[in-house]
Design a protein around this motif. Sequence first.
Motif, PDB file in Angstrom:
ATOM      1  N   GLU A   1       0.852  -1.184   0.000  1.00  0.00           N
ATOM      2  CA  GLU A   1       0.000   0.000   0.000  1.00  0.00           C
ATOM      3  C   GLU A   1       0.887   1.233   0.000  1.00  0.00           C
ATOM      4  O   GLU A   1       1.856   1.311   0.754  1.00  0.00           O
ATOM      5  CB  GLU A   1      -0.897  -0.005   1.235  1.00  0.00           C
TER       6      GLU A   1
ATOM      7  N   THR B   1      -6.488  12.119   4.588  1.00  0.00           N
ATOM      8  CA  THR B   1      -7.528  11.899   5.613  1.00  0.00           C
ATOM      9  C   THR B   1      -8.910  12.348   5.159  1.00  0.00           C
ATOM     10  O   THR B   1      -9.917  11.945   5.757  1.00  0.00           O
ATOM     11  CB  THR B   1      -7.152  12.629   6.913  1.00  0.00           C
TER      12      THR B   1
ATOM     13  N   PRO C   1     -12.227  12.474   2.568  1.00  0.00           N
ATOM     14  CA  PRO C   1     -12.843  11.479   1.675  1.00  0.00           C
ATOM     15  C   PRO C   1     -12.133  11.447   0.326  1.00  0.00           C
ATOM     16  O   PRO C   1     -11.760  12.484  -0.229  1.00  0.00           O
ATOM     17  CB  PRO C   1     -14.286  11.982   1.541  1.00  0.00           C
TER      18      PRO C   1
ATOM     19  N   ALA D   1     -10.600   0.592  -1.890  1.00  0.00           N
ATOM     20  CA  ALA D   1     -11.113   0.194  -0.580  1.00  0.00           C
ATOM     21  C   ALA D   1     -11.473   1.405   0.279  1.00  0.00           C
ATOM     22  O   ALA D   1     -12.309   1.311   1.181  1.00  0.00           O
ATOM     23  CB  ALA D   1     -10.084  -0.672   0.140  1.00  0.00           C
ATOM     24  N   ARG D   2     -10.859   2.545  -0.015  1.00  0.00           N
ATOM     25  CA  ARG D   2     -11.113   3.764   0.754  1.00  0.00           C
ATOM     26  C   ARG D   2     -11.946   4.796   0.012  1.00  0.00           C
ATOM     27  O   ARG D   2     -12.411   5.774   0.590  1.00  0.00           O
ATOM     28  CB  ARG D   2      -9.784   4.419   1.143  1.00  0.00           C
TER      29      ARG D   2
ATOM     30  N   GLU E   1     -14.646   7.102  -1.938  1.00  0.00           N
ATOM     31  CA  GLU E   1     -16.064   7.441  -1.914  1.00  0.00           C
ATOM     32  C   GLU E   1     -16.662   7.315  -3.311  1.00  0.00           C
ATOM     33  O   GLU E   1     -17.808   6.891  -3.475  1.00  0.00           O
ATOM     34  CB  GLU E   1     -16.264   8.872  -1.406  1.00  0.00           C
TER      35      GLU E   1
ATOM     36  N   HIS F   1     -15.872  -3.312  -5.247  1.00  0.00           N
ATOM     37  CA  HIS F   1     -15.682  -2.810  -3.884  1.00  0.00           C
ATOM     38  C   HIS F   1     -16.929  -2.108  -3.358  1.00  0.00           C
ATOM     39  O   HIS F   1     -16.918  -1.572  -2.249  1.00  0.00           O
ATOM     40  CB  HIS F   1     -14.500  -1.832  -3.833  1.00  0.00           C
TER      41      HIS F   1
END
Length: 413
Positions: free
Chosen positions: A237, A245, A247, A309-310, A312, A329
């Motif tokens: 990663e 931090t 969105p 995975a993170r 929006e 996802h």
Amino acid sequence: MMSTILAYTTPAKGHLYPLTSILLELQARGHDIRVRTLASEVQTMRGLGFGAEAIDARVAAIELQDWKHRSPQKALAASVSTFVARAEFDAADLQTAIAQEQPAAVLVDINSWGGLAAAEKWGGPWAAFCPYPIPLPSPDAPPYGPGLAPGHGFSGRARDAVLRPLVESTMNRSMLPAVNRVRGALGLADVDQLSEQFLRPPLLLYLTAEPFEYHREQWPESLVMVGPCAWEPPAPEPSWLADMTDPLVVVTTSSEFQDDGRLAQTAMDALADQPLSVVATVPAGDRSAFRTPANARVETYTPHGPLFARAEVVVTHGGMGATQKALSHGVPVVAVPFGRDQREVARRVQVADAGVRLPSGKLKGPRLLGAVREAMTKRPGAARVAKGYRDTGGPVAAADAVESRLIGVSSGL
């Protein structure tokens, strides 16, 4: 019982990577995997334990030129020219690979027109794999190409009845003579319709699933939908991701050059003053060519998995690979199609209510910002698509089909 399985791809990572997950599943079942693919990926494939060699360099040297044309008809003609020019070399290349490897089964990229013909001429057990919306006509689906929404009721059926022969005759005029030249060079009989080329393989692995793909009452017996089968090279990663931090919005462009860099620049400009972090991946672009706001970064390559995975929202060029990977996802998509199959992909995003379709001709900062905001409300649709993918079975279902239909191994189908 271990069998040797030979896979042959076009020079496109977007086709190799989905196939790789299927090959890994077959390898885990004890089969010996041999691959012919683009030279830049040979070491990666060998690192997975596959016997890998580069495709003929003359195939890889013939690049897609469709991006040079604004007209869809001229872009289609340019793509046809590419596939036909490659066929002169990829047919013989696959024949040589078959002679060298003596496989029990062969898997061929559906865009390798020479490879499809060579596998059919070989006569052993073989399959094609298709990682984009397949142009098979059906009364349950709109005519392929323009990116039309499915028709409903009398007016929809009437529209399709009028347009289908026009669209299909255009594709046949553009592509069928070239397909038959490729087939004739190997002594194969002509096909009467372009769609017949996709029905020649005894097995066709279709790398998608409902509800992203339109429902049809009947698919060909040879076709098995297995979901996206996403894979990417193992990589840590990125360390900088933890510092983002806010969105996250991810922007992707094509891995095969099509001059879609303005999507990344427009997205970064539109989101520059928003409380968001933006990562743009430009695998066929030049990082130094972009103006990068303080809340964004541009990467030539970074693994999508940790980003999606993170995320929006994922803003894509409408490529099937990145779009399906994001939806896998459960992340909604803004699809901005530039050409190729991307109009069809973008329309499926819209119809599945899994995101927003924004034609590239309307790509302006305010419109894109509005599309991102709207897409953030589409998580339920994206979740439905993700579940459909999971339920289809993925690489396990694909490997089951290869074993049971091609090499006579009972695997529960």
